[in-house]
Design an enzyme around this catalytic site. Structure first.
Site, PDB file in Angstrom:
ATOM      1  N   PHE A 132      55.349  52.495  31.493  1.00 25.57           N
ATOM      2  CA  PHE A 132      54.735  53.821  31.593  1.00 25.57           C
ATOM      3  C   PHE A 132      53.247  53.778  31.941  1.00 25.57           C
ATOM      4  O   PHE A 132      52.592  54.820  32.035  1.00 25.57           O
ATOM      5  CB  PHE A 132      54.946  54.604  30.284  1.00 25.57           C
ATOM      6  CG  PHE A 132      54.407  53.927  29.041  1.00 25.57           C
ATOM      7  CD1 PHE A 132      53.054  53.981  28.720  1.00 25.57           C
ATOM      8  CD2 PHE A 132      55.255  53.238  28.176  1.00 25.57           C
ATOM      9  CE1 PHE A 132      52.548  53.375  27.571  1.00 25.57           C
ATOM     10  CE2 PHE A 132      54.768  52.623  27.029  1.00 25.57           C
ATOM     11  CZ  PHE A 132      53.404  52.685  26.735  1.00 25.57           C
ATOM     12  N   HIS A 190      45.010  61.265  21.214  1.00 26.41           N
ATOM     13  CA  HIS A 190      45.061  59.825  20.963  1.00 26.41           C
ATOM     14  C   HIS A 190      44.200  59.520  19.745  1.00 26.41           C
ATOM     15  O   HIS A 190      43.167  60.162  19.553  1.00 26.41           O
ATOM     16  CB  HIS A 190      44.502  59.042  22.167  1.00 26.41           C
ATOM     17  CG  HIS A 190      44.204  57.608  21.833  1.00 26.41           C
ATOM     18  ND1 HIS A 190      45.165  56.623  21.880  1.00 26.41           N
ATOM     19  CD2 HIS A 190      43.068  57.002  21.392  1.00 26.41           C
ATOM     20  CE1 HIS A 190      44.625  55.473  21.499  1.00 26.41           C
ATOM     21  NE2 HIS A 190      43.354  55.679  21.198  1.00 26.41           N
ATOM     22  N   TYR A 203      43.216  51.741  28.394  1.00 25.21           N
ATOM     23  CA  TYR A 203      44.602  51.468  27.989  1.00 25.21           C
ATOM     24  C   TYR A 203      45.074  50.071  28.412  1.00 25.21           C
ATOM     25  O   TYR A 203      46.281  49.866  28.560  1.00 25.21           O
ATOM     26  CB  TYR A 203      45.531  52.529  28.585  1.00 25.21           C
ATOM     27  CG  TYR A 203      45.568  53.832  27.798  1.00 25.21           C
ATOM     28  CD1 TYR A 203      45.960  53.857  26.459  1.00 25.21           C
ATOM     29  CD2 TYR A 203      45.248  55.056  28.387  1.00 25.21           C
ATOM     30  CE1 TYR A 203      46.018  55.039  25.731  1.00 25.21           C
ATOM     31  CE2 TYR A 203      45.303  56.248  27.665  1.00 25.21           C
ATOM     32  CZ  TYR A 203      45.692  56.223  26.342  1.00 25.21           C
ATOM     33  OH  TYR A 203      45.766  57.396  25.618  1.00 25.21           O
ATOM     34  N   GLU A 235      37.377  50.909  20.970  1.00 21.12           N
ATOM     35  CA  GLU A 235      37.456  52.235  21.607  1.00 21.12           C
ATOM     36  C   GLU A 235      36.198  53.077  21.429  1.00 21.12           C
ATOM     37  O   GLU A 235      35.806  53.803  22.348  1.00 21.12           O
ATOM     38  CB  GLU A 235      38.676  52.988  21.058  1.00 21.12           C
ATOM     39  CG  GLU A 235      39.993  52.335  21.479  1.00 21.12           C
ATOM     40  CD  GLU A 235      41.217  53.012  20.894  1.00 21.12           C
ATOM     41  OE1 GLU A 235      41.075  53.938  20.069  1.00 21.12           O
ATOM     42  OE2 GLU A 235      42.338  52.621  21.277  1.00 21.12           O
ATOM     43  N   LYS A 249      43.610  64.958  24.964  1.00 25.36           N
ATOM     44  CA  LYS A 249      44.030  64.571  26.317  1.00 25.36           C
ATOM     45  C   LYS A 249      44.047  65.780  27.265  1.00 25.36           C
ATOM     46  O   LYS A 249      43.923  66.923  26.818  1.00 25.36           O
ATOM     47  CB  LYS A 249      45.415  63.913  26.230  1.00 25.36           C
ATOM     48  CG  LYS A 249      45.420  62.630  25.375  1.00 25.36           C
ATOM     49  CD  LYS A 249      46.788  61.969  25.402  1.00 25.36           C
ATOM     50  CE  LYS A 249      46.790  60.726  24.526  1.00 25.36           C
ATOM     51  NZ  LYS A 249      48.051  59.961  24.678  1.00 25.36           N
ATOM     52  N   ASN A 269      51.110  63.968  25.001  1.00 25.57           N
ATOM     53  CA  ASN A 269      51.197  64.157  23.543  1.00 25.57           C
ATOM     54  C   ASN A 269      49.873  64.593  22.912  1.00 25.57           C
ATOM     55  O   ASN A 269      49.582  64.268  21.765  1.00 25.57           O
ATOM     56  CB  ASN A 269      51.774  62.894  22.879  1.00 25.57           C
ATOM     57  CG  ASN A 269      50.883  61.678  23.054  1.00 25.57           C
ATOM     58  OD1 ASN A 269      49.867  61.742  23.754  1.00 25.57           O
ATOM     59  ND2 ASN A 269      51.235  60.581  22.412  1.00 25.57           N
TER      60      ASN A 269
HETATM   61  P1  CMP Z   1      48.437  57.066  22.790  1.00 21.99           P
HETATM   62  O1  CMP Z   1      48.338  57.211  21.325  1.00 21.99           O
HETATM   63  O2  CMP Z   1      47.302  57.566  23.604  1.00 21.99           O
HETATM   64  O3  CMP Z   1      48.686  55.522  23.159  1.00 21.99           O
HETATM   65  C1  CMP Z   1      49.328  55.121  24.347  1.00 21.99           C
HETATM   66  C2  CMP Z   1      49.945  56.267  25.089  1.00 21.99           C
HETATM   67  O4  CMP Z   1      50.962  55.895  25.989  1.00 21.99           O
HETATM   68  C3  CMP Z   1      50.655  57.171  24.092  1.00 21.99           C
HETATM   69  O5  CMP Z   1      49.747  57.853  23.290  1.00 21.99           O
HETATM   70  C4  CMP Z   1      51.488  58.023  25.027  1.00 21.99           C
HETATM   71  O6  CMP Z   1      50.710  59.035  25.669  1.00 21.99           O
HETATM   72  C5  CMP Z   1      51.874  56.968  26.066  1.00 21.99           C
HETATM   73  N1  CMP Z   1      53.216  56.429  25.783  1.00 21.99           N
HETATM   74  C6  CMP Z   1      53.603  55.670  24.759  1.00 21.99           C
HETATM   75  N2  CMP Z   1      54.910  55.349  24.852  1.00 21.99           N
HETATM   76  C7  CMP Z   1      55.349  55.930  25.976  1.00 21.99           C
HETATM   77  C8  CMP Z   1      56.601  55.973  26.627  1.00 21.99           C
HETATM   78  N3  CMP Z   1      57.671  55.337  26.130  1.00 21.99           N
HETATM   79  N4  CMP Z   1      56.693  56.673  27.766  1.00 21.99           N
HETATM   80  C9  CMP Z   1      55.615  57.307  28.277  1.00 21.99           C
HETATM   81  N5  CMP Z   1      54.382  57.290  27.707  1.00 21.99           N
HETATM   82  C10 CMP Z   1      54.260  56.617  26.563  1.00 21.99           C
END
Ligand code: CMP
Length: 138
Positions: A57, A115, A49, A126, A9, A112
């Protein structure tokens, strides 16, 4: 053999850890079948997404994912989906095991670093979202 989609990311690219993340994948039996660096448009991020579109979020996630370049990869290996997710750790870095990518580098549940597809069905959506058949090496 299984395939999965991985994204480094914008925060991972910004922190200069593309090589570190790839090293962990390759060092753990995941082979890169396709890879590119791209910048997502708002529409492209929303489409990727879309399963999260009702989540509180969603808007912030789309803003984050369009804030800078990302690296997308198709990875292949035995149990590639689980292996990738184990290497990343839990979505929330505070809950991710020590030594995982997210525990080592992520700053929040949203930012984070990486993904990974969460099921064969999501990998089936995907991977073709980013790569055509001709872009995947045999
Ligand atoms: P990812 O594995 O890319 O899948 C969905 C993404 O949404 C996740 O990683 C995070 O980056 C984001 N995400 C999931 N839960 C939350 C949350 N509670 N608050 C903010 N972002 C979130």
């Amino acid at each position: 053999m299984e395939k999965t989609l991985s994204i480094i990311k914008p925060d991972g690219v910004e922190k200069g850890i593309i090589g570190e993340v790839i090293k962990r994948f390759e060092g753990n039996g995941l082979r890169i079948k396709a890879m590119k660096m791209i910048s997502l448009s708002q529409k492209e991020a929303e489409g990727f997404y879309y399963v999260h579109k009702e989540r509180p979020f969603f808007k912030s996630l789309v803003e984050f994912m369009t804030s800078g370049p990302i690296v997308v990869m198709a990875l292949e290996g035995e149990n590639a989906i689980k292996k990738n997710r184990d290497l990343m750790g839990a979505t929330d870095p505070k809950k991710a095991d020590k030594g995982t990518i997210r525990n080592d580098f992520a700053s929040s549940i949203e930012r984070n670093i990486a993904h990974g597809s969460d099921s064969p069905e999501s990998a089936g959506f995907e991977i073709p979202y980013f790569f055509s058949n001709i872009e995947l090496v045999n």
